[in-house]
Design a protein around this motif. Structure first.
Motif, PDB file in Angstrom:
ATOM      1  N   ASN A 109      -5.391  -1.104  -1.913  1.00  0.00           N
ATOM      2  CA  ASN A 109      -4.593  -0.599  -0.964  1.00  0.00           C
ATOM      3  C   ASN A 109      -4.087  -1.391   0.089  1.00  0.00           C
ATOM      4  N   ASP A 110      -4.634  -2.626   0.153  1.00  0.00           N
ATOM      5  CA  ASP A 110      -4.189  -3.645   1.223  1.00  0.00           C
ATOM      6  C   ASP A 110      -2.892  -4.389   0.529  1.00  0.00           C
ATOM      7  N   ALA A 111      -2.974  -4.452  -0.704  1.00  0.00           N
ATOM      8  CA  ALA A 111      -1.734  -5.010  -1.498  1.00  0.00           C
ATOM      9  C   ALA A 111      -0.582  -4.469  -1.276  1.00  0.00           C
ATOM     10  N   ALA A 112      -0.789  -3.013  -1.389  1.00  0.00           N
ATOM     11  CA  ALA A 112       0.348  -2.021  -1.683  1.00  0.00           C
ATOM     12  C   ALA A 112       0.794  -1.769  -0.193  1.00  0.00           C
ATOM     13  N   GLY A 113      -0.187  -1.442   0.897  1.00  0.00           N
ATOM     14  CA  GLY A 113       0.231  -1.343   2.131  1.00  0.00           C
ATOM     15  C   GLY A 113       1.067  -2.508   2.709  1.00  0.00           C
ATOM     16  N   ILE A 114       0.483  -3.642   2.680  1.00  0.00           N
ATOM     17  CA  ILE A 114       1.237  -4.994   3.242  1.00  0.00           C
ATOM     18  C   ILE A 114       2.483  -5.092   2.672  1.00  0.00           C
ATOM     19  N   LEU A 115       2.536  -4.775   1.187  1.00  0.00           N
ATOM     20  CA  LEU A 115       3.820  -4.985   0.695  1.00  0.00           C
ATOM     21  C   LEU A 115       4.810  -3.963   1.262  1.00  0.00           C
ATOM     22  N   THR A 116       4.316  -2.870   1.383  1.00  0.00           N
ATOM     23  CA  THR A 116       5.340  -1.644   1.931  1.00  0.00           C
ATOM     24  C   THR A 116       6.100  -2.285   3.329  1.00  0.00           C
ATOM     25  N   TYR A 117       4.986  -2.425   4.151  1.00  0.00           N
ATOM     26  CA  TYR A 117       5.107  -3.055   5.478  1.00  0.00           C
ATOM     27  C   TYR A 117       6.311  -4.473   5.524  1.00  0.00           C
ATOM     28  N   LEU A 118       6.014  -5.238   4.540  1.00  0.00           N
ATOM     29  CA  LEU A 118       6.983  -6.525   4.660  1.00  0.00           C
ATOM     30  C   LEU A 118       7.985  -6.173   4.217  1.00  0.00           C
ATOM     31  N   ILE A 119       8.386  -5.299   3.310  1.00  0.00           N
ATOM     32  CA  ILE A 119       9.814  -4.908   2.877  1.00  0.00           C
ATOM     33  C   ILE A 119      10.273  -4.035   3.992  1.00  0.00           C
ATOM     34  N   GLN A 120       9.662  -3.060   4.434  1.00  0.00           N
ATOM     35  CA  GLN A 120      10.243  -2.069   5.232  1.00  0.00           C
ATOM     36  C   GLN A 120      10.725  -2.986   6.787  1.00  0.00           C
ATOM     37  N   SER A 121      10.074  -3.888   7.091  1.00  0.00           N
ATOM     38  CA  SER A 121      10.267  -4.570   8.192  1.00  0.00           C
ATOM     39  C   SER A 121      11.389  -5.733   8.277  1.00  0.00           C
ATOM     40  N   GLN A 122      11.813  -5.564   7.100  1.00  0.00           N
ATOM     41  CA  GLN A 122      13.088  -6.558   6.805  1.00  0.00           C
ATOM     42  C   GLN A 122      14.337  -5.651   6.374  1.00  0.00           C
ATOM     43  N   LEU A 123      14.187  -4.439   6.311  1.00  0.00           N
ATOM     44  CA  LEU A 123      15.199  -3.442   5.803  1.00  0.00           C
ATOM     45  C   LEU A 123      15.615  -2.440   6.982  1.00  0.00           C
ATOM     46  N   ASN A 124      16.996  -2.164   6.918  1.00  0.00           N
ATOM     47  CA  ASN A 124      17.523  -1.636   8.181  1.00  0.00           C
ATOM     48  C   ASN A 124      17.306   0.078   7.690  1.00  0.00           C
ATOM     49  N   LEU A 125      16.463   0.579   8.797  1.00  0.00           N
ATOM     50  CA  LEU A 125      16.308   2.183   8.359  1.00  0.00           C
ATOM     51  C   LEU A 125      17.301   2.964   8.136  1.00  0.00           C
TER      52      LEU A 125
END
Length: 181
Positions: A38-54
Motif C-alpha cells: 500500500n505504501d509503494a502504490a500510494g507513494i507512486l500515486t502521489y509522486l506522479i500526481q504531484s508532477q502532473l497538471n490536474l
C-alpha cells in the motif's frame, strides 16, 4: 456459467467494502494488501500526481477499471488517465471503466497477487496497448518497466536505484529512494 458484465458493474458499485474485478465472466475479489504494498502504490500515486497538471491528468489508486479486449476488467494499483478520457464518464453514475489505452499503469507486487499480476494482468495491459506498464516490487526495491514502441512491441527495463523517467508522461520522474522509503 459466468455472470454478465452488467451484473458485475452492479455488484462492483453496490458492494463498497470489496474491490471487484471481472475475469473470464466471474467476479474476482482483490485481496487485502500489506503495508509495504500500500505504501509503494500510494507513494507512486502521489509522486506522479504531484508532477502532473490536474487540468490534463488524473491519477487513480486502486479504483478505476481497465477493460481488455477479452472482456476482463482489472483494477490496477495505479493508473494515469487523461482528463478528456475521464470527462466522458463524468456524471453518468456508471462504474469507472476504460476501454482505451492509458499512458501509464502500475501493479505493485504482493505475495498474494504477484504471480497473477505478472502472468495475467501485465500481458493484458500490453494487449490493450497501454503505453507504459510498471511492476513495482517493494520488497526487492525494484521497478520493471515495459514501454510500448511504435511497432506495438514492448521494451523491458529493470531499475534498482536512481531516478526513473516515466517516458509516457513528459516531465515525470520517480526517485526510487523516495518510492521505497
Amino acid at each position: 456459467m459466468g455472470i454478465s458484465l452488467a451484473t458485475y458493474e452492479q455488484v462492483a458499485l453496490e458492494d463498497g467494502d470489496t474491490i471487484w474485478e471481472y475475469v473470464c465472466g466471474q467476479l474476482r475479489e482483490k485481496p487485502g494488501m500489506t503495508q509495504e504494498h500500500n505504501d509503494a502504490a500510494g507513494i507512486l500515486t502521489y509522486l506522479i500526481q504531484s508532477q502532473l497538471n490536474l487540468q490534463e491528468y488524473r491519477v487513480r489508486n486502486n479504483s478505476s477499471r481497465l477493460r481488455t479486449s477479452s472482456g476482463n476488467s482489472f483494477v490496477p494499483d495505479v493508473a494515469v488517465l487523461p482528463v478528456g478520457m475521464t470527462a466522458v464518464q463524468h456524471g453518468t453514475g456508471r462504474l469507472e471503466t476504460y476501454d482505451q489505452h492509458v499512458p501509464f499503469v502500475a501493479e505493485t507486487w504482493s505475495k498474494s497477487t504477484g504471480d497473477y499480476d505478472s502472468n495475467t494482468k501485465i500481458p493484458e495491459y500490453q494487449a490493450r496497448g497501454d503505453l507504459e506498464i510498471w511492476s513495482v516490487h517493494p520488497y526487492e526495491k525494484l521497478v520493471t518497466a515495459w514501454r510500448r514502441q511504435s511497432a506495438g512491441t514492448y521494451t523491458e527495463t529493470v531499475y534498482r536505484d536512481g531516478i526513473v523517467l516515466i517516458e509516457s508522461l513528459p516531465g515525470v520522474a520517480i526517485d526510487l529512494s523516495v518510492l521505497f522509503s
